[in-house]
Design a protein around this motif. Structure first.
Motif, short mmCIF file in Angstrom:
data_model
loop_
_atom_site.label_atom_id
_atom_site.label_comp_id
_atom_site.label_asym_id
_atom_site.label_seq_id
_atom_site.Cartn_x
_atom_site.Cartn_y
_atom_site.Cartn_z
N ALA A 23 0.81 -1.21 0.00
CA ALA A 23 0.00 0.00 0.00
C ALA A 23 0.84 1.26 0.00
O ALA A 23 1.73 1.43 0.81
N GLY A 24 0.53 2.16 -0.93
CA GLY A 24 1.09 3.50 -0.91
C GLY A 24 2.59 3.59 -1.03
O GLY A 24 3.20 4.55 -0.57
N THR A 25 3.24 2.61 -1.66
CA THR A 25 4.69 2.62 -1.71
C THR A 25 5.25 3.03 -3.06
O THR A 25 6.44 3.26 -3.20
N ASP A 26 4.40 3.10 -4.10
CA ASP A 26 4.89 3.32 -5.47
C ASP A 26 5.96 2.29 -5.83
O ASP A 26 6.98 2.62 -6.44
N ALA A 27 5.73 1.06 -5.43
CA ALA A 27 6.72 0.00 -5.66
C ALA A 27 6.94 -0.20 -7.15
O ALA A 27 6.01 -0.15 -7.95
N GLY A 53 13.50 3.80 -1.87
CA GLY A 53 14.21 4.26 -0.68
C GLY A 53 14.28 5.78 -0.64
O GLY A 53 13.68 6.47 -1.47
N PRO A 54 15.06 6.31 0.29
CA PRO A 54 15.07 7.77 0.51
C PRO A 54 15.63 8.58 -0.65
O PRO A 54 15.32 9.76 -0.77
N GLU A 55 16.46 7.95 -1.50
CA GLU A 55 17.08 8.71 -2.58
C GLU A 55 16.61 8.23 -3.95
O GLU A 55 17.35 8.29 -4.94
N PHE A 56 15.37 7.77 -4.02
CA PHE A 56 14.86 7.24 -5.28
C PHE A 56 14.87 8.29 -6.39
O PHE A 56 15.21 8.00 -7.53
N ASP A 57 14.48 9.51 -6.06
CA ASP A 57 14.42 10.55 -7.09
C ASP A 57 15.80 10.80 -7.71
O ASP A 57 15.91 11.10 -8.90
N ASP A 58 16.86 10.68 -6.89
CA ASP A 58 18.21 10.85 -7.43
C ASP A 58 18.55 9.74 -8.41
O ASP A 58 19.21 9.96 -9.43
N ARG A 59 18.10 8.51 -8.11
CA ARG A 59 18.34 7.39 -9.04
C ARG A 59 17.56 7.59 -10.33
O ARG A 59 18.09 7.40 -11.44
N ASP A 127 21.26 5.74 -2.47
CA ASP A 127 20.58 4.74 -1.65
C ASP A 127 19.11 4.80 -2.02
O ASP A 127 18.30 5.45 -1.34
N TRP A 128 18.73 4.11 -3.09
CA TRP A 128 17.43 4.37 -3.71
C TRP A 128 16.36 3.32 -3.48
O TRP A 128 15.18 3.56 -3.78
#
Length: 336
Positions: A23-27, A53-59, A127-128
Motif C-alpha cells: 500500500a502507498g509505496t509506489d513499488a 528508498g530515501p534517494e529514489f528521485d536521485d536514481r 541509496d534508492w
C-alpha cells in the motif's frame, strides 16, 4: 487462467493498487528476474516488488536503464576523473563492457588525455531502494511443480525481505503445511473469470515473515531424497545480489511481452495497463510461445503499436527520459 495471464494481471494490479498488501509505496514491479547468488540463473523469481528508498528521485534522474554492477562497484567516483583500467577489480573485458555501457546510459562520462581514457561518475550512486518483495505465482495449487523447493530456497537464502505465494486456488491447511511458515499467501480473486479488464482482489491468507537479508544465507543447489547440496552465501554477497536485483527490476520492469502480428490479438486495458488479448482464445496470450502460423486462430496482420515504456513512465515513478546528470564541460563530450 494461464500462469502468464495470471502474472500480467497481478503485476498490473500491484503497480496501481494503493491498498493492502502493498500500500502507498509506489513499488517498482518487475517479472522473471534471477533470485540466486551462488548459482546464477538457478532461481527465477516470478514477480519482484522494489519499494523506493530515501534517494529514489536521485536514481530516477540518472538513467532509465539498469546500471552495470561492475560500474557501481568500481573505484570510479563523482569527483575527479580516473584512468579506467585502474578503477576496476575484475577482468579487463568485463571492465571494458561496463565502462562503455555506463557511458552509453549516462552514469559515466569520459574524456581522453594523452591517449588515455579517463572516466568519472556523473553522480554518486544513491541509496534508492528499500524493501524487496518476491512473489511466486502458482494459480493452481493442484499442480504445484517444484513449488515447495523453490520457496524453501527463497527462505533459506533470504535474498528478498519477504516471500509471498500468489494463487487462485482455495488454500487449505494442508497447503499451508507444505510450504515454509515464513512464506505469506495471497489468494487472487477475479470478479468475472471471463473478463480481462475486471479489477482483481487480493485476499491475505497468511502474512509473510520478514527474512534476515543482512545476515549470511544458505542457497540450496540441488534437492535429492534425504540429501541437499548447499552453498553458504555471505551477507556481503547477498547485499551485492540485492543491488543487482533492484537495478535489474528498475531497468526491466514487467512489460517485457510482445503483441503478435495477428488480427485476432488486440490490446486490452487491465487497471490501466495494456495487455495482449486474443479474441480467438478469449484470454491474454504470450506472443512468444503461443502465437504464429501454427495457431488455428492465426490471422496474419500488423502487430498492435503500443508504447509500453510510455505507459510505464505515465503510471510509475520510473522515468523514461530523465534529464540526466552529465556535465556539459569542454572535452567531456568529444570522446564517443
Amino acid at each position: 487462467m494461464t500462469e502468464f495471464a495470471f502474472e500480467l494481471a497481478l503485476c498490473a494490479h500491484l503497480e496501481q493498487s494503493r491498498e493492502q498488501p502493498i500500500a502507498g509505496t509506489d513499488a517498482l514491479v518487475a517479472r522473471q528476474l534471477g533470485g540466486s547468488v551462488a548459482d546464477p540463473g538457478g532461481r527465477i523469481l516470478d514477480v519482484v516488488c522494489v519499494e523506493p528508498g530515501p534517494e529514489f528521485d536521485d536514481r530516477a534522474a540518472i538513467t532509465s536503464e539498469e546500471i552495470p554492477d561492475a560500474a557501481i562497484e568500481s573505484a570510479v567516483g563523482p569527483g575527479r576523473t580516473r584512468y579506467w583500467k585502474r578503477a576496476f577489480d575484475c577482468h579487463p573485458d568485463r571492465a571494458r563492457r561496463a565502462v562503455d555501457r555506463a557511458c552509453e546510459i549516462g552514469f559515466f562520462e569520459r574524456e581522453r588525455r594523452n591517449g588515455r581514457e579517463f572516466v568519472r561518475q556523473v553522480a554518486r550512486y544513491p541509496d534508492w531502494y528499500d524493501r524487496i518483495v518476491g512473489i511466486e505465482n502458482k494459480p493452481d495449487l493442484g499442480r504445484p511443480g517444484d513449488l515447495e523447493a523453490q520457496l524453501r530456497t527463497d527462505v533459506s537464502l533470504a535474498l528478498v525481505d519477504t516471500v509471498v505465494l500468489a494463487t487462485e486456488s482455495y488454500v487449505t491447511r494442508a497447503h499451508l503445511h507444505r510450504i515454509p511458515d515464513e512464506v505469506g499467501v495471497w489468494r487472487v480473486h477475479r470478479p468475472d473469470s471471463g473478463s480481462t479488464t475486471a479489477e482483481i482482489e487480493l485476499e491475505v491468507v497468511r502474512e509473510p515473515t520478514p527474512l534476515p537479508t543482512d545476515e549470511p544465507g544458505i542457497e540450496p543447489l540441488a534437492f535429492e531424497p534425504g540429501h541437499a547440496a548447499i552453498e553458504p552465501v555471505t551477507a556481503t554477497a547477498k547485499a551485492r545480489a540485492r543491488r543487482r536485483l533492484a537495478e535489474r527490476a528498475y531497468g526491466k520492469g514487467w512489460r517485457t511481452y510482445d503483441f503478435p502480428a495477428c488480427e485476432a490479438c488486440t490490446p486490452t486495458d487491465a487497471n490501466g495497463a495494456t495487455l495482449p488479448y486474443c479474441e480467438w482464445r478469449d484470454r491474454l496470450v504470450d506472443a512468444n510461445s503461443e502465437c504464429g502460423p501454427s495457431c488455428p486462430g492465426y490471422d496474419s496482420g500488423p502487430a498492435s503499436d503500443v508504447e509500453l515504456e510510455a505507459e510505464r513512465d505515465r503510471r510509475t515513478a520510473w522515468r523514461r527520459n530523465p534529464a540526466g546528470k552529465r556535465r556539459r564541460q569542454s572535452g567531456l563530450d568529444r570522446f564517443g
